[in-house]
Design a protein around this motif. Structure first.
Motif, PDB file in Angstrom:
ATOM      1  N   UNK A  35       0.864  -1.215   0.078  1.00  0.00           N
ATOM      2  CA  UNK A  35      -0.201   0.003  -0.015  1.00  0.00           C
ATOM      3  C   UNK A  35       1.025   1.315   0.041  1.00  0.00           C
ATOM      4  N   UNK A  36       0.834   2.165  -1.001  1.00  0.00           N
ATOM      5  CA  UNK A  36       1.372   3.297  -0.875  1.00  0.00           C
ATOM      6  C   UNK A  36       0.584   4.425  -0.922  1.00  0.00           C
ATOM      7  N   UNK A  37      -0.045   4.907   0.181  1.00  0.00           N
ATOM      8  CA  UNK A  37      -0.878   6.213   0.171  1.00  0.00           C
ATOM      9  C   UNK A  37      -0.078   7.409  -0.051  1.00  0.00           C
ATOM     10  N   UNK A  38      -0.871   8.442  -0.587  1.00  0.00           N
ATOM     11  CA  UNK A  38      -0.329   9.822  -0.856  1.00  0.00           C
ATOM     12  C   UNK A  38      -0.635  10.656   0.098  1.00  0.00           C
ATOM     13  N   UNK A  39      -0.032  11.447   0.906  1.00  0.00           N
ATOM     14  CA  UNK A  39      -0.696  12.468   1.842  1.00  0.00           C
ATOM     15  C   UNK A  39      -0.493  14.005   1.454  1.00  0.00           C
ATOM     16  N   UNK A  40      -1.392  14.520   1.292  1.00  0.00           N
ATOM     17  CA  UNK A  40      -1.240  16.225   0.643  1.00  0.00           C
ATOM     18  C   UNK A  40      -1.781  17.002   1.966  1.00  0.00           C
ATOM     19  N   UNK A  41      -0.948  17.981   1.874  1.00  0.00           N
ATOM     20  CA  UNK A  41      -1.138  18.853   3.016  1.00  0.00           C
ATOM     21  C   UNK A  41      -0.872  20.403   2.760  1.00  0.00           C
ATOM     22  N   UNK A  42      -1.323  21.350   3.081  1.00  0.00           N
ATOM     23  CA  UNK A  42      -0.524  22.736   3.221  1.00  0.00           C
ATOM     24  C   UNK A  42       0.265  23.060   4.364  1.00  0.00           C
ATOM     25  N   UNK A  43       1.332  23.800   3.904  1.00  0.00           N
ATOM     26  CA  UNK A  43       2.400  23.989   5.015  1.00  0.00           C
ATOM     27  C   UNK A  43       2.343  25.249   5.524  1.00  0.00           C
ATOM     28  N   UNK A  44       2.218  26.496   4.888  1.00  0.00           N
ATOM     29  CA  UNK A  44       2.143  27.616   5.585  1.00  0.00           C
ATOM     30  C   UNK A  44       1.646  28.627   4.621  1.00  0.00           C
ATOM     31  N   UNK A  69       6.887  21.689  12.562  1.00  0.00           N
ATOM     32  CA  UNK A  69       7.067  20.931  11.591  1.00  0.00           C
ATOM     33  C   UNK A  69       7.138  19.401  12.240  1.00  0.00           C
ATOM     34  N   UNK A  70       5.841  18.648  12.518  1.00  0.00           N
ATOM     35  CA  UNK A  70       5.987  17.470  13.339  1.00  0.00           C
ATOM     36  C   UNK A  70       5.572  16.218  12.346  1.00  0.00           C
ATOM     37  N   UNK A  71       5.595  16.632  10.887  1.00  0.00           N
ATOM     38  CA  UNK A  71       4.900  15.752  10.053  1.00  0.00           C
ATOM     39  C   UNK A  71       5.907  14.186  10.256  1.00  0.00           C
ATOM     40  N   UNK A  72       6.959  14.145  10.548  1.00  0.00           N
ATOM     41  CA  UNK A  72       7.725  12.949  10.433  1.00  0.00           C
ATOM     42  C   UNK A  72       8.378  12.573  11.958  1.00  0.00           C
ATOM     43  N   UNK A 175       2.331  23.851  -0.130  1.00  0.00           N
ATOM     44  CA  UNK A 175       1.884  22.922   0.111  1.00  0.00           C
ATOM     45  C   UNK A 175       2.791  21.741  -0.146  1.00  0.00           C
ATOM     46  N   UNK A 176       2.455  20.458   0.406  1.00  0.00           N
ATOM     47  CA  UNK A 176       3.468  19.303   0.377  1.00  0.00           C
ATOM     48  C   UNK A 176       2.645  17.942  -0.058  1.00  0.00           C
ATOM     49  N   UNK A 177       3.117  17.181  -0.757  1.00  0.00           N
ATOM     50  CA  UNK A 177       2.685  15.943  -0.944  1.00  0.00           C
ATOM     51  C   UNK A 177       3.818  14.879  -0.672  1.00  0.00           C
ATOM     52  N   UNK A 178       3.335  13.790   0.222  1.00  0.00           N
ATOM     53  CA  UNK A 178       4.435  12.693   0.420  1.00  0.00           C
ATOM     54  C   UNK A 178       3.530  11.610   0.187  1.00  0.00           C
ATOM     55  N   UNK A 179       4.584  10.415  -0.289  1.00  0.00           N
ATOM     56  CA  UNK A 179       4.254   9.182  -0.598  1.00  0.00           C
ATOM     57  C   UNK A 179       4.880   8.234   0.206  1.00  0.00           C
TER      58      UNK A 179
END
Length: 183
Positions: A35-44, A69-72, A175-179
């Motif tokens: 499973x490879x979900x993509x997460x998209x989010x605004x940053x600032x 920035x605590x995404x990871x 914005x950011x998009x992470x896989x």
């Protein structure tokens, strides 16, 4: 006799049908699932009008903020990141030449990476920049070790000029998009 022959044939056909249509189930397929979900989010988002830029003065910083920035911060999430893209959009309708600097900061306060945007006086078209992380881009550890983003905006012009635009301002969004790969 004919009835017995039909009955026997029917029973044999029924048994053949049952044996032919059943198969032992294999539930180990879940092991092969990827499973490879993509997460998209605004940053600032930064927006400043020309009056605010002028009141800060010529050749000065008119905006400064450090954003958490605590995404990871969860190790599981950081270990399963495959790639990421950060998209920046800048629109400047002011009469000011500007510089916006984004610093990627780790827990110890060290700068991991910097993005610098030199923006011409407006009105200008929307400037878009995509920065890739992972294969073919910057190192993934920049993202996974970042704990805050330091954003500063500087006026590289005077403090008296005024744009002829109706509502002159600078707008900077990202914005950011992470896989991820989850197993």
């Amino acid at each position: 006799m004919k009835k017995l022959c039909y009955s026997t044939l029917l029973v044999v056909g029924f048994l053949f049908f049952i044996a032919a249509c059943t198969e032992e189930q294999d539930f180990s397929q879940i092991d092969d699932l990827s499973v490879t979900p993509t997460l998209a989010s605004g940053l600032f988002y930064l927006e400043s009008d020309e009056a605010t830029i002028n009141s800060a003065g010529a050749l000065t910083t008119f905006y400064f903020r450090e954003v958490n920035f605590d995404a990871f911060n969860e190790q599981y999430v950081a270990e399963h990141l495959l790639e990421g893209t950060i998209t920046y959009e800048i629109e400047n309708t002011t009469s000011k030449q500007l510089r916006i600097i984004i610093g990627f900061i780790d827990d110890a306060g060290n700068i991991l990476d910097t993005e610098i945007f030199d923006i011409e006086a407006g009105p200008s078209s929307v400037l878009t920049r995509e920065v890739f992380y992972g294969q073919g881009g910057k190192r993934l550890d920049i993202l996974t070790n970042t704990s805050s983003l330091r954003v500063s905006a500087n006026n590289l012009s005077d403090d008296t000029s005024v744009s002829s635009a109706e509502d002159p301002k600078v707008i900077f969004r990202s914005g950011a998009e992470f896989l991820f790969e989850l197993q």
